[in-house]
Scaffold this motif. Structure first.
Motif, PDB file in Angstrom:
ATOM      1  N   ASP A 286      -5.371   2.630  -0.194  1.00 37.67           N
ATOM      2  CA  ASP A 286      -6.724   2.181   0.717  1.00 37.67           C
ATOM      3  C   ASP A 286      -7.409   0.749  -0.171  1.00 37.67           C
ATOM      4  O   ASP A 286      -7.492   0.109   0.239  1.00 37.67           O
TER       5      ASP A 286
ATOM      6  N   ASP B 156     -16.341  -1.342   0.556  1.00 43.24           N
ATOM      7  CA  ASP B 156     -15.492  -0.031   0.788  1.00 43.24           C
ATOM      8  C   ASP B 156     -14.437   0.450  -0.803  1.00 43.24           C
ATOM      9  O   ASP B 156     -14.814   1.185  -1.310  1.00 43.24           O
ATOM     10  N   SER B 157     -13.805  -1.303  -0.852  1.00 41.46           N
ATOM     11  CA  SER B 157     -13.057  -1.706  -2.035  1.00 41.46           C
ATOM     12  C   SER B 157     -14.212  -1.067  -3.525  1.00 41.46           C
ATOM     13  O   SER B 157     -13.892  -0.559  -3.824  1.00 41.46           O
TER      14      SER B 157
ATOM     15  N   THR C 259      -0.227  12.193   1.985  1.00 41.87           N
ATOM     16  CA  THR C 259      -1.291  11.461   2.801  1.00 41.87           C
ATOM     17  C   THR C 259      -0.802  11.127   4.507  1.00 41.87           C
ATOM     18  O   THR C 259      -1.598  10.813   5.090  1.00 41.87           O
TER      19      THR C 259
ATOM     20  N   ALA D 147       0.594  -1.626  -0.142  1.00 38.93           N
ATOM     21  CA  ALA D 147      -0.422   0.345   0.308  1.00 38.93           C
ATOM     22  C   ALA D 147       0.709   1.247  -0.198  1.00 38.93           C
ATOM     23  O   ALA D 147       0.866   2.002  -0.348  1.00 38.93           O
TER      24      ALA D 147
ATOM     25  N   THR E  98      -4.981  -2.029   0.092  1.00 43.70           N
ATOM     26  CA  THR E  98      -5.109  -2.658   1.859  1.00 43.70           C
ATOM     27  C   THR E  98      -6.337  -3.256   1.902  1.00 43.70           C
ATOM     28  O   THR E  98      -6.751  -4.518   2.492  1.00 43.70           O
ATOM     29  N   TYR E  99      -7.156  -2.512   1.574  1.00 40.07           N
ATOM     30  CA  TYR E  99      -9.122  -3.046   1.742  1.00 40.07           C
ATOM     31  C   TYR E  99      -8.624  -4.571   1.175  1.00 40.07           C
ATOM     32  O   TYR E  99      -9.353  -5.755   1.302  1.00 40.07           O
TER      33      TYR E  99
ATOM     34  N   LYS F 246      -4.095   8.615  -1.628  1.00 42.82           N
ATOM     35  CA  LYS F 246      -4.600   7.778  -0.294  1.00 42.82           C
ATOM     36  C   LYS F 246      -5.941   6.732  -0.629  1.00 42.82           C
ATOM     37  O   LYS F 246      -5.661   4.952   0.303  1.00 42.82           O
ATOM     38  N   SER F 247      -6.817   6.865  -1.754  1.00 46.31           N
ATOM     39  CA  SER F 247      -7.993   5.766  -1.974  1.00 46.31           C
ATOM     40  C   SER F 247      -7.246   4.356  -2.836  1.00 46.31           C
ATOM     41  O   SER F 247      -7.501   3.273  -2.842  1.00 46.31           O
TER      42      SER F 247
ATOM     43  N   LEU G  88     -14.507   2.363  -3.355  1.00 44.88           N
ATOM     44  CA  LEU G  88     -13.295   2.954  -3.913  1.00 44.88           C
ATOM     45  C   LEU G  88     -12.871   2.866  -5.110  1.00 44.88           C
ATOM     46  O   LEU G  88     -12.011   3.785  -6.285  1.00 44.88           O
TER      47      LEU G  88
ATOM     48  N   GLN H  99       1.163   4.095  -2.785  1.00 45.04           N
ATOM     49  CA  GLN H  99       1.007   5.469  -2.052  1.00 45.04           C
ATOM     50  C   GLN H  99       1.953   6.743  -2.772  1.00 45.04           C
ATOM     51  O   GLN H  99       2.016   8.267  -3.041  1.00 45.04           O
TER      52      GLN H  99
END
Length: 475
Positions: A77, A246-247, A454, A57, A80-81, A73-74, A250, A61
């Motif tokens: 994330d 969330d995925s 970020t 991640a 990560t998700y 950041k998105s 995003l 970034q």
């Protein structure tokens, strides 16, 4: 520290436009808009897996560091998700298995309690029936005793005295008494056996009641465990659902932002190329000026020597020898010190030609990006110190560097033919001004989170002879 020649060759080989560090940034962005599940880190230890995913991640970034902090950041994330999703799904499956196991235990205990209760009811009914039989047997024994007494329970001589009618009547009375006695004995034996049976039944009843009590305690504990397992499974499912939701959100956001980021990326690439050219030009002029000064000094010394020779009777006019610049020296001659007083960890190292994260699509055949500096995980407000003596070339907020926030460029001049500049981005504040001279170890800034950033950190670059190099080779 490599030799001077080898080091210079490595710089020549690695020399590429700085804009490459952003060329593939859109690779990550565009690909993430089309990203499927990112495979989890292949590590045996869970901590290693978590660290690998965090680094993945961070790589995403970093690749978008100077483009757009929100998108960076998105994108991070999203990685990560999606990296956490397989583990969360496995945890949910495990929790559901525990629910099934706990439910099976509860069902089994309920069946055992039912069987034990049936056994208790049967034993209780048997004890009640046996009690009735015992009562009837006792009554029968009493009746037999009475009949025996009436029929022939008296001694023969006493019977005769009392006036038995005849010898025949007396014999009949004796036979009846004997029969009654046998019946009484049999009844007594049956009563004794019944008593033993009742005692055994009572013992079985006590054992069954204890078993029922123990099973009910186990059932209560099993119900609690089942509820805990159900609650945990519900929590795991909520985690999985949120990761998926969330995925998806995003992913949709990145897809929608793709055109804007692509357009912005082109502008950033142009500006970054301009920054690279500016630094290279500054250092070219510094090296030329240093070489001109060294040449002038060599010629001055040669003229003085020639003049001294002429005054001593030497003949002929002075012809200066051709100037031969000295070989480039070792970059360690700058004596750079670490820009932070404490041991601040590196969150993203200097990397040339870093591949885009796994699972991303290639963009325009690049498939890589350059991270031309080091990201230090410095908390906001961490003091930044000048690594060596120098002159401030750029300070504070500026349009020269897109997304750099409060920037600081320090030129350390030319030492043994090498020109060096150190660069700091995202500072919360800069304490020096353009054109100011600074000394090695002087407090010059505080790290921060300005520009396209970020989170609190310090982006540190070292430029040697117009090319970014790994700062860790110089510190």
């Amino acid at each position: 520290m490599p030799s001077t020649v080898a080091f210079q060759r490595s710089l020549t080989k690695a020399r590429r436009p700085v804009a490459r560090r952003l060329t593939a940034a859109v690779t990550v962005l565009v690909a993430l808009g089309l990203l499927g599940l990112v495979p989890p880190a292949q590590a045996d230890d869970l901590n290693d897996k978590a660290a690998a995913l965090a680094q993945q991640a961070q790589d995403v970034q970093t690749s978008l560091e100077f483009v757009d902090s929100g998108i960076a950041k998105s994108a991070a994330d999203l990685v990560t998700y999606q990296g956490q999703l397989p583990g969360a799904q496995a945890a949910l499956s495990d929790a559901q298995n525990r629910v099934s196991a706990a439910t099976g235990v509860v069902t089994s205990l309920a069946a055992r309690i039912d069987l034990a209760q049936q056994s208790k009811d049967k034993i209780t009914a048997q004890i009640a029936a046996d009690a009735e039989k015992a009562t009837a047997t006792k009554a029968m024994i009493g009746q037999i005793a009475a009949q025996s007494y009436k029929a022939g329970g008296l001694p023969v001589n006493l019977t005769l005295i009392l006036g038995a009618g005849s010898t025949s009547d007396l014999a009949n009375s004796i036979d009846l008494a004997e029969q009654a006695l046998r019946s009484q004995t049999a009844a007594l034996e049956a009563l004794t056996a019944q008593k033993a049976t009742n005692q055994n039944a009572q013992a079985r009843l006590v054992a069954v009641e204890a078993e029922i009590k123990d099973l009910k305690q186990q059932a209560d504990a099993a119900l609690v465990a089942e509820q805990v397992a159900r609650d945990e499974a519900a929590s795991k499912k909520a985690t999985v659902d949120k990761l998926i939701s969330d995925s998806a959100a995003l992913n949709a956001k990145l897809e929608a932002e793709k055109p804007r980021i692509q357009a912005q990326l082109k502008q950033v690439q142009v500006q970054q190329a301009s920054v690279s050219a500016q630094i290279a030009e500054i250092q070219r002029k510094e090296r030329e000026a240093a070489e001109a000064a060294a040449k002038a000094e060599a010629e001055r010394i040669a003229r003085e020597q020639a003049a001294a020779n002429n005054n001593g009777g030497g003949g002929g006019g002075y012809v200066p020898p051709p100037y031969v610049p000295p070989a480039v020296g070792d970059v360690s001659a700058f004596g750079l010190q670490h820009p932070f007083a404490a041991n601040v960890p590196i969150t993203s190292p200097f990397v040339r030609n870093r591949p885009v994260p796994p699972g991303t699509a290639d963009f325009n055949g690049t498939g890589y990006y350059d991270h031309t500096g080091i990201d230090f995980g410095a908390a906001c407000g961490t003091p930044v110190y000048a690594p060596a003596d120098g002159t401030v070339r750029l300070a504070g907020q500026t349009t020269v560097v897109w997304g750099g926030g409060n920037v600081l460029w320090i030129s350390h001049g030319v030492v043994q033919g090498n020109a060096l500049m150190t660069v700091f981005y995202h500072n919360s504040s800069v304490l020096v001004r353009e054109g100011q001279s600074v000394k090695r170890g002087q407090l010059v800034a505080y790290s921060g989170n300005t520009g396209n950033s970020t989170g609190c950190h310090a982006h540190f670059e070292t430029w040697l002879n117009g090319t970014p190099v790994d700062p860790m080779l110089l510190l």
